[in-house]
Design an enzyme around this catalytic site. Structure first.
Site, short mmCIF file in Angstrom:
data_model
loop_
_atom_site.label_atom_id
_atom_site.label_comp_id
_atom_site.label_asym_id
_atom_site.label_seq_id
_atom_site.Cartn_x
_atom_site.Cartn_y
_atom_site.Cartn_z
N SER A 41 0.80 -1.22 0.00
CA SER A 41 0.00 0.00 0.00
C SER A 41 0.83 1.27 0.00
O SER A 41 0.37 2.32 -0.47
CB SER A 41 -0.91 0.03 1.24
OG SER A 41 -0.12 -0.04 2.41
N GLY A 73 -1.63 -4.29 1.18
CA GLY A 73 -1.73 -5.48 2.04
C GLY A 73 -0.80 -6.62 1.69
O GLY A 73 -0.78 -7.62 2.39
N ASN A 105 4.49 -5.61 5.39
CA ASN A 105 3.56 -6.70 5.74
C ASN A 105 4.27 -8.04 5.88
O ASN A 105 3.62 -9.08 5.90
CB ASN A 105 2.47 -6.80 4.67
CG ASN A 105 1.69 -5.51 4.53
OD1 ASN A 105 1.24 -4.95 5.53
ND2 ASN A 105 1.55 -5.02 3.31
N ASP A 229 -2.26 7.26 10.05
CA ASP A 229 -1.53 6.27 10.86
C ASP A 229 -0.04 6.50 10.59
O ASP A 229 0.32 7.35 9.79
CB ASP A 229 -1.94 4.83 10.51
CG ASP A 229 -1.69 4.50 9.05
OD1 ASP A 229 -0.53 4.62 8.60
OD2 ASP A 229 -2.63 4.15 8.32
N HIS A 232 1.18 5.09 6.47
CA HIS A 232 0.71 5.56 5.16
C HIS A 232 0.80 7.08 5.04
O HIS A 232 0.59 7.79 6.02
CB HIS A 232 -0.74 5.11 4.93
CG HIS A 232 -0.88 3.62 4.97
ND1 HIS A 232 -1.28 2.95 6.11
CD2 HIS A 232 -0.65 2.69 4.03
CE1 HIS A 232 -1.29 1.64 5.84
NE2 HIS A 232 -0.92 1.46 4.58
#
Ligand SMILES: *[C@@H]1O[C@H](CO)[C@@H](O)[C@H](O)[C@H]1NC(C)=O
Length: 271
Positions: A41, A73, A105, A229, A232
């Site tokens: 992402s 993701g 991830n 967050d 990102h």
């Protein structure tokens, strides 16, 4: 494919005396190479308040087409298991470039009963884990990205291993950037070294470039670029993260990459 090419040549022949000189075999070849981005992402076209940096790479380059294949993701493992690297390797032609940037991830434990299908097996070599959820074999980050890179390089394309972006290094108001980068940063550099003998693998420490930029931007600005967050970025943040990548390529921060010749001369200095 040949059917269409032949039809097109026939059409040209009716209207142009030079049509017979058109080389049918070259018909599918593109005038410019393509740079494909494989990532998560933080690179992908996300949306809403957030955006990945891959969407801001095109204005920084000339003479190469950017195709952003990053998907939110994903990890090196899930990108592999979904067949996305195989599709990429099938797509590339000689002269293309593929940027492989994962890590956000890839952490966690595949041995756990709640294995999320993304966590890689710890280590940088041929270690194998067994998923605590599915019983499937799970390989290391380096196994996944280097296997993908070998298939891409076999097609005559080049691979740039790019380290994952840092999280907001000013979270909490104090710069925490130069402590210990997450382990996947070193793993990406290792991947490039492992494939150095191909002459088609290079490394960009995107983590370090963005860490340097965040230090320069300071607390307030950096926090404003991470609106929801610590992972990102906003579109403005993504634009800057792309510019940090381009600058790292320009200065050959961790060695020269084949992208250097496609950079625009007027790109800004952001770190
Ligand atoms: C990449 O190069 C920069 C600048 O020399 C350095 O600080 C950084 O540690 C290098 N990254 C890796 C993973 O070696």
């Amino acid at each position: 494919m040949r059917f269409y090419s032949t039809t097109l040549i026939a059409g040209l022949a009716a209207s142009s005396v030079d049509a017979r000189s058109v080389n049918i075999e070259n018909f599918d070849k593109r005038a410019t190479p393509t740079i494909y981005l494989a990532g998560d992402s933080t690179t992908a076209k996300t949306g809403g308040l957030l955006m990945g940096w891959g969407e801001y790479l095109p204005p920084l380059l000339t003479g190469i087409t950017v195709v952003n294949k990053a998907i939110a993701g994903r990890s090196a493992r899930s990108y592999t298991n979904e067949g996305r690297f195989t599709k990429l390797a099938n797509l590339v032609v000689a002269g293309d470039i593929v940027v492989i940037e994962f890590g956000h991830n890839d952490g966690g434990s595949p041995n756990s009963a709640s294995d999320n299908g993304r966590s890689d097996c710890p280590g940088t070599g041929s270690e194998v884990c067994i998923s605590g959820k599915t019983g499937d074999k799970v390989y290391t980050f380096n196994y996944y990205v280097e296997t993908a890179a070998k298939a891409i390089i076999a097609k005559g394309a080049s691979v740039i291993f790019s380290s994952q972006t840092p999280n907001n290094l000013w979270e909490g108001g104090t710069y925490g950037g130069y402590g210990t980068p997450v382990r996947f940063v070193g793993y990406a550099g290792q991947a490039a070294r492992n494939l150095a003998s191909t002459g088609k693998a290079s490394f960009v420490d995107h983590y370090q470039a963005v860490a340097n930029m965040y230090l320069k931007l300071g607390n307030t600005k950096t926090n404003s670029l991470c609106p929801s967050d610590h992972t990102h970025t906003s579109p403005e943040g993504a634009d800057l993260v792309a510019k940090a990548f381009a600058q790292a390529v320009k200065i050959a921060m961790n060695g020269t990459t084949p992208l250097k010749g496609f950079l625009n001369a007027g790109n800004p200095t952001v770190f």
